[in-house]
Write an enzyme that holds these catalytic residues in place. Structure first.
Site, PDB file in Angstrom:
ATOM      1  NE  ARG A 112      16.690  57.199  25.863  1.00  0.00           N
ATOM      2  CZ  ARG A 112      15.860  57.624  26.826  1.00  0.00           C
ATOM      3  NH1 ARG A 112      16.235  58.559  27.658  1.00  0.00           N
ATOM      4  NH2 ARG A 112      14.658  57.111  26.946  1.00  0.00           N
ATOM      5  CD  GLN A 139      19.152  62.655  19.264  1.00  0.00           C
ATOM      6  OE1 GLN A 139      19.016  63.219  18.174  1.00  0.00           O
ATOM      7  NE2 GLN A 139      19.557  63.298  20.343  1.00  0.00           N
ATOM      8  CG  ASP A 177      15.545  56.567  22.501  1.00  0.00           C
ATOM      9  OD1 ASP A 177      14.758  55.780  23.061  1.00  0.00           O
ATOM     10  OD2 ASP A 177      16.347  57.278  23.120  1.00  0.00           O
ATOM     11  CB  SER A 219      13.178  59.205  22.924  1.00  0.00           C
ATOM     12  OG  SER A 219      14.267  59.155  23.801  1.00  0.00           O
ATOM     13  CE1 TYR A 232      16.561  55.297  29.797  1.00  0.00           C
ATOM     14  CE2 TYR A 232      18.766  54.668  29.085  1.00  0.00           C
ATOM     15  CZ  TYR A 232      17.400  54.723  28.862  1.00  0.00           C
ATOM     16  OH  TYR A 232      16.881  54.204  27.706  1.00  0.00           O
TER      17      TYR A 232
END
Length: 358
Positions: free
Chosen positions: A101, A106, A109, A112, A207
């Site tokens: 992360r 991003q 991901d 996500s 997390y």
């Protein structure tokens, strides 16, 4: 939509026949985009690189080329026999749910992107099952009070659920062990529930981490206090590689108002509610408990679009002129790779295989 971009990377694209049907992308769309459509076995045996959503079965891996590259959501900590088969076939396996992360990651991901869908859909599912309105209404028959929604876990799914519930007019509260998300929760118009003494770990990559017994006891008491007054509870808390923490006990459920709804997005890893059954809807003392960890499949068009973009962005890291060029000095490449050339790359997985879980 991404087939042409895959081709621009210098690779030939094969698509399994019917793979896109449930996402409203018939075979003709793939053919027009430049892909070759053929049966599953042919894709597995012909292609040096395989991408999939759900992890391949052992039968699939046996049909895959030796030394192939396979990208999927493997969840390797809960399927060690499959990991051993990947080692035997010297397959380079990238488990995309292990993506670190970081800001740079991003666009790749997967968790996500899919959590965005799950958080949104969870609220709509709750609204369908709740026997009352979400918003406050002023009617000729009198005023209607807004629904109270409690969101447990303020990661991507939780924040999307908060925003969606607020847009529907509900009063929203949220809990998370990570103090860093407090401002995000409040910016969406929800109240942040705090429990002192939470353990946080910057190395966990954003997390949640396992908490002490003392904190878990205080946490359950605080959550119960708010849960018994909630009309809807949406739970999203998960810890990578471990069972989901139990946040809603049987006792709490039994004290909730009849007609209340619990949507448990952590159902596949045991559930945040003690009474959750994965892929099932149950009713306990008038409280509806929906265990569903695969809500993205109920919005397949946008889920698939986002997933394919995640894959495309990751493939740009490991392909040069259409050929694999895997650089393990890249933290995103190493972080997602679980096996390569007959060896386990992921250190935590290696420890679990060797019986020294870390």
């Amino acid at each position: 939509e991404t087939v042409s971009q895959f081709i621009n990377l210098g690779i030939d694209v094969f698509a399994e026949q019917g793979a896109g049907d449930r996402a409203y992308s018939p075979d003709d769309y793939y053919i027009k985009a430049g892909a070759k459509v053929c049966g599953r076995d042919e894709v597995l045996s012909k292609c040096g690189m395989i991408t999939s959503i759900n992890r391949p079965s052992e039968a699939d891996i046996l049909k895959t080329q030796e030394n192939a590259i396979v990208l999927s959501l493997f969840y390797p900590f809960t399927n060690l026999p499959l990991v051993k088969l990947l080692i035997e076939k010297k397959i380079t396996a990238f488990s995309l749910e292990l993506m670190p992360r970081t800001t740079r990651a991003q666009t790749m991901d997967v968790l996500s992107s899919q959590a965005t869908v799950a958080g949104y859909k969870a609220v709509l599912l709750a609204a369908n099952h709740l026997p009352k309105f979400f918003p406050m209404l002023m009617t000729a028959a009198g005023s209607v009070r807004p629904a109270k929604v409690l969101v447990l876990g303020a990661g991507v799914a939780g924040l999307m659920a908060i925003g969606t519930a607020r847009r529907l007019g509900a009063v929203v509260e949220a809990f998370d062990t990570r103090s860093a998300v407090k401002e995000e929760v409040q910016s969406l118009g929800a109240k942040f529930i705090e429990v002192e003494g939470a353990r946080e770990d910057l190395s966990a990559g954003g997390y949640a981490v396992e908490q002490t017994e003392e904190f878990q006891k205080k946490q359950k008491e605080k959550i119960k206090e708010h849960a018994v007054n909630a009309d809807v509870i949406i739970t999203t808390a998960q810890i990578p590689g471990r069972r989901a923490p139990v946040l809603i006990t049987r006792e709490t459920v039994e004290e909730m108002k009849p007609g209340s709804v619990i949507i448990d997005l952590a159902a596949s890893t045991g559930g945040n509610c003690e009474l959750t059954e994965n892929n099932k809807t149950t009713t306990v003392k008038g409280v509806t408990i929906i265990g569903n960890s695969n809500l993205p499949s109920e919005m397949p068009v946008d889920s698939s679009r986002m997933y394919s973009r995640n894959l495309l962005n990751f493939l740009k890291l490991i392909l040069r002129d259409g050929n694999p060029e895997i650089d393990f000095s890249d933290e995103l490449v190493r972080g997602t790779c679980i096996t390569h050339n007959g060896e386990i790359i992921n250190e935590k997985l290696k420890a679990k295989i060797n019986g020294t879980d870390i």
